[in-house]
Structures are given as C-alpha cells and as structure tokens.
Design an enzyme around this catalytic site. Structure first.
Site, PDB file in Angstrom:
ATOM      1  N   GLY A  49      95.464 -50.931 -25.871  1.00 35.53           N
ATOM      2  CA  GLY A  49      95.231 -50.157 -27.055  1.00 35.53           C
ATOM      3  C   GLY A  49      93.989 -49.598 -27.192  1.00 35.53           C
ATOM      4  O   GLY A  49      93.381 -49.363 -28.289  1.00 35.53           O
ATOM      5  N   SER A  50      93.592 -49.385 -26.110  1.00 39.42           N
ATOM      6  CA  SER A  50      92.049 -48.544 -26.021  1.00 39.42           C
ATOM      7  C   SER A  50      92.094 -47.298 -26.582  1.00 39.42           C
ATOM      8  O   SER A  50      91.244 -46.922 -27.191  1.00 39.42           O
ATOM      9  CB  SER A  50      91.182 -48.940 -24.821  1.00 39.42           C
ATOM     10  OG  SER A  50      92.002 -48.130 -23.665  1.00 39.42           O
ATOM     11  N   ASN A  51      93.101 -46.733 -26.028  1.00 39.27           N
ATOM     12  CA  ASN A  51      93.301 -45.263 -26.827  1.00 39.27           C
ATOM     13  C   ASN A  51      93.659 -45.076 -28.196  1.00 39.27           C
ATOM     14  O   ASN A  51      93.066 -44.579 -28.961  1.00 39.27           O
ATOM     15  CB  ASN A  51      94.663 -44.596 -25.941  1.00 39.27           C
ATOM     16  CG  ASN A  51      94.100 -44.057 -24.724  1.00 39.27           C
ATOM     17  OD1 ASN A  51      93.182 -42.943 -24.712  1.00 39.27           O
ATOM     18  ND2 ASN A  51      94.509 -44.664 -23.667  1.00 39.27           N
ATOM     19  N   LYS A 103     110.404 -55.006 -32.883  1.00 38.04           N
ATOM     20  CA  LYS A 103     110.872 -55.902 -31.741  1.00 38.04           C
ATOM     21  C   LYS A 103     112.494 -55.507 -31.473  1.00 38.04           C
ATOM     22  O   LYS A 103     113.192 -55.108 -30.709  1.00 38.04           O
ATOM     23  CB  LYS A 103     110.559 -57.217 -31.535  1.00 38.04           C
ATOM     24  CG  LYS A 103     110.422 -57.955 -33.042  1.00 38.04           C
ATOM     25  CD  LYS A 103     110.233 -59.203 -32.834  1.00 38.04           C
ATOM     26  CE  LYS A 103     110.407 -60.128 -34.198  1.00 38.04           C
ATOM     27  NZ  LYS A 103     110.263 -61.437 -34.092  1.00 38.04           N
ATOM     28  N   ILE A 126     111.465 -42.581 -26.124  1.00 34.11           N
ATOM     29  CA  ILE A 126     111.679 -42.371 -27.541  1.00 34.11           C
ATOM     30  C   ILE A 126     112.952 -41.844 -27.600  1.00 34.11           C
ATOM     31  O   ILE A 126     113.667 -40.915 -26.869  1.00 34.11           O
ATOM     32  CB  ILE A 126     110.833 -41.098 -27.679  1.00 34.11           C
ATOM     33  CG1 ILE A 126     109.319 -41.713 -27.547  1.00 34.11           C
ATOM     34  CG2 ILE A 126     110.652 -40.671 -29.292  1.00 34.11           C
ATOM     35  CD1 ILE A 126     108.941 -42.707 -28.707  1.00 34.11           C
ATOM     36  N   ASN A 135     102.267 -37.434 -25.670  1.00 34.02           N
ATOM     37  CA  ASN A 135     102.136 -38.649 -24.687  1.00 34.02           C
ATOM     38  C   ASN A 135     100.787 -38.477 -23.872  1.00 34.02           C
ATOM     39  O   ASN A 135     100.509 -37.171 -23.481  1.00 34.02           O
ATOM     40  CB  ASN A 135     103.322 -38.947 -23.931  1.00 34.02           C
ATOM     41  CG  ASN A 135     103.153 -40.171 -22.919  1.00 34.02           C
ATOM     42  OD1 ASN A 135     102.782 -41.117 -23.238  1.00 34.02           O
ATOM     43  ND2 ASN A 135     103.121 -40.009 -21.574  1.00 34.02           N
ATOM     44  N   HIS A 150      99.507 -39.372 -20.097  1.00 36.68           N
ATOM     45  CA  HIS A 150      99.784 -40.098 -18.852  1.00 36.68           C
ATOM     46  C   HIS A 150      98.655 -39.922 -17.984  1.00 36.68           C
ATOM     47  O   HIS A 150      97.728 -38.725 -17.655  1.00 36.68           O
ATOM     48  CB  HIS A 150     101.179 -39.267 -18.232  1.00 36.68           C
ATOM     49  CG  HIS A 150     101.497 -39.832 -17.195  1.00 36.68           C
ATOM     50  ND1 HIS A 150     102.452 -41.017 -17.208  1.00 36.68           N
ATOM     51  CD2 HIS A 150     101.345 -39.573 -15.744  1.00 36.68           C
ATOM     52  CE1 HIS A 150     102.692 -41.238 -15.626  1.00 36.68           C
ATOM     53  NE2 HIS A 150     102.047 -40.572 -14.963  1.00 36.68           N
TER      54      HIS A 150
HETATM   55  C1  GAR Z   1      96.532 -45.218 -20.689  1.00 33.79           C
HETATM   56  O1  GAR Z   1      95.809 -45.072 -19.340  1.00 33.79           O
HETATM   57  C2  GAR Z   1      97.714 -44.502 -20.526  1.00 33.79           C
HETATM   58  O2  GAR Z   1      97.457 -43.094 -20.042  1.00 33.79           O
HETATM   59  C3  GAR Z   1      98.604 -45.008 -19.632  1.00 33.79           C
HETATM   60  O3  GAR Z   1      98.693 -46.297 -20.149  1.00 33.79           O
HETATM   61  C4  GAR Z   1      97.449 -46.705 -20.367  1.00 33.79           C
HETATM   62  C5  GAR Z   1      97.061 -47.425 -21.953  1.00 33.79           C
HETATM   63  O4  GAR Z   1      96.104 -47.874 -22.019  1.00 33.79           O
HETATM   64  N1  GAR Z   1     100.037 -44.559 -20.195  1.00 33.79           N
HETATM   65  C6  GAR Z   1     100.959 -44.371 -19.222  1.00 33.79           C
HETATM   66  O5  GAR Z   1     100.886 -45.066 -18.160  1.00 33.79           O
HETATM   67  C7  GAR Z   1     102.287 -43.805 -19.590  1.00 33.79           C
HETATM   68  N2  GAR Z   1     103.152 -43.526 -18.620  1.00 33.79           N
HETATM   69  P1  GAR Z   1      95.611 -48.469 -23.521  1.00 33.79           P
HETATM   70  O6  GAR Z   1      96.624 -49.336 -23.944  1.00 33.79           O
HETATM   71  O7  GAR Z   1      94.358 -49.293 -23.198  1.00 33.79           O
HETATM   72  O8  GAR Z   1      95.478 -47.288 -24.313  1.00 33.79           O
END
Ligand code: GAR
Length: 188
Positions: free
Chosen positions: A12-14, A57, A85, A99, A101
């Site tokens: 969840g940092s994003n 869930k 999705i 999204n 990536h």
């Molecule tokens: C992020 O680096 C995002 O780019 C990646 O998961 C991580 C989530 O980090 N997403 C993918 O790989 C999607 N295919 P977070 O939970 O700390 O935000």
C-alpha cells in the site's frame, strides 16, 4: 471535489502516497480503498490516514462492481492490485481505470508479472534500463493504452533491492502527477 477509488493487494505504499497527495490537493476529495488480501499492510496505512479501507473477499467481482456503482468514482486506480478487473467494470468506467506497472511495458508484463517477479526478470536479462508504466486498464493484463512511462538506467552491479528502490522513487514521484493530470487537466 473528486472521488477516487484505489484498489490494492499488498503493502500500500502507492495507495498511501496517492491519498496524501489527493488530500493535500483538496481536503474535500473523497478517497476509498478496497483490498482483497486480509492481512495486507495497506489497512494499517489507511487507518493512520483516516481513509476507509474495505476488505473485499467473497465474490470479489460482485463486490467491486457494487462499490464502484455506489461510489461513482471519477477515477479508479490500481495500486498494486493483483486481480483481474471484470469486463463489465472496464466497459462501464471506460478510460477511468488506470494501473501502475513496475517495468517498461510491453516488456515484463502479463499474468504473473508483478512486484519482485518483474525485477528478477529484469536482473536476469541484464537490462540496461527499466522503469514504470501507467496505463489504462483493458481486458488484457498490462496491455491497455499507455499514458506515461519513465525510464531509469541500470548499472552492472544492481540487485533486487537497488532496482526496487529505483522503481519506488519513480512511482512516488510520478504517479500522483499523472493522477492529478487525469483528474484535473486532461479531457478524456
Ligand atoms: C508497485 O511497485 C506496483 O508497480 C506493482 O506492485 C507494487 C505495489 O506496491 N504492481 C504490479 O506489479 C502490477 N502488475 P505498493 O503496494 O507498496 O503500492
């Protein structure tokens, strides 16, 4: 005032970074987070920010569709959300689901390519650069129209951790900027 729905599956940092940014931009912005993994760290992060974070869930797709129709978000953001999705949602919210990536798509995308899996492949192939891609979501994993990419160069001595750190830096810096443009500037 904008309504933003964030979907997450893990750390969840994003989600945290985007939420802080949106609240700073306009304290009236409404943010809601949905997560499909019970013990994910995103719950604690959202609690600290006073932002609702719901566990979805059973019948994930049904839940998702209901939440989206009830909340009517201006933008749906996949921030480390690892489920597909449902097609009804993609059609209903055309060009409103994005999204992030952690690679330069179309390289290292597709089913099973997420987080460390992506970076390990980049390492294995001794890539000279990697980066982030922000794209619209369509019915194929990581294949929707690209909105933004940012590269970072890689040295010979990179490790999983150094690549992760470089990608995180790019995500923290650029994801909020693109979200701002989509919400407030660009016409779809
Ligand atoms: C992020 O680096 C995002 O780019 C990646 O998961 C991580 C989530 O980090 N997403 C993918 O790989 C999607 N295919 P977070 O939970 O700390 O935000």
């Amino acid at each position: 005032m904008k309504k933003v729905l964030i979907l997450a599956s893990g750390n969840g940092s994003n989600a945290e970074n985007i939420s802080k940014f949106l609240k700073k931009t306009d304290s009236g912005n409404q943010i809601k987070v949905l997560c499909n993994v019970k013990k994910a760290a995103v719950f604690e992060k959202m609690k600290n920010l006073n932002i609702p974070c719901l566990l979805i869930k059973n019948s994930i797709n049904k839940c998702l569709i209901k939440e989206c129709r009830d909340f009517q978000p201006d933008l749906i953001i996949l921030a480390g959300y690892l489920k597909k999705i449902p097609i009804d949602l993609i059609e209903f919210f055309k060009k409103k689901i994005i999204n992030i990536h952690p690679s330069l798509l179309p390289k290292y995308g597709g089913q099973g390519m997420y987080g460390d899996n992506v970076h390990n492949q980049v390492l294995l192939n001794q890539e000279k650069e990697t980066g982030i891609t922000i794209h619209y979501v369509n019915e194929k994993y990581d294949r929707g129209e690209i909105i933004f990419q940012k590269k970072t160069s890689l040295q010979n001595d990179e490790t999983l951790n150094t690549i992760k750190a470089k990608i995180k830096n790019l995500e923290m810096k650029y994801f909020p900027i693109i979200i701002y443009q989509l919400l407030y500037v660009r016409k779809h």
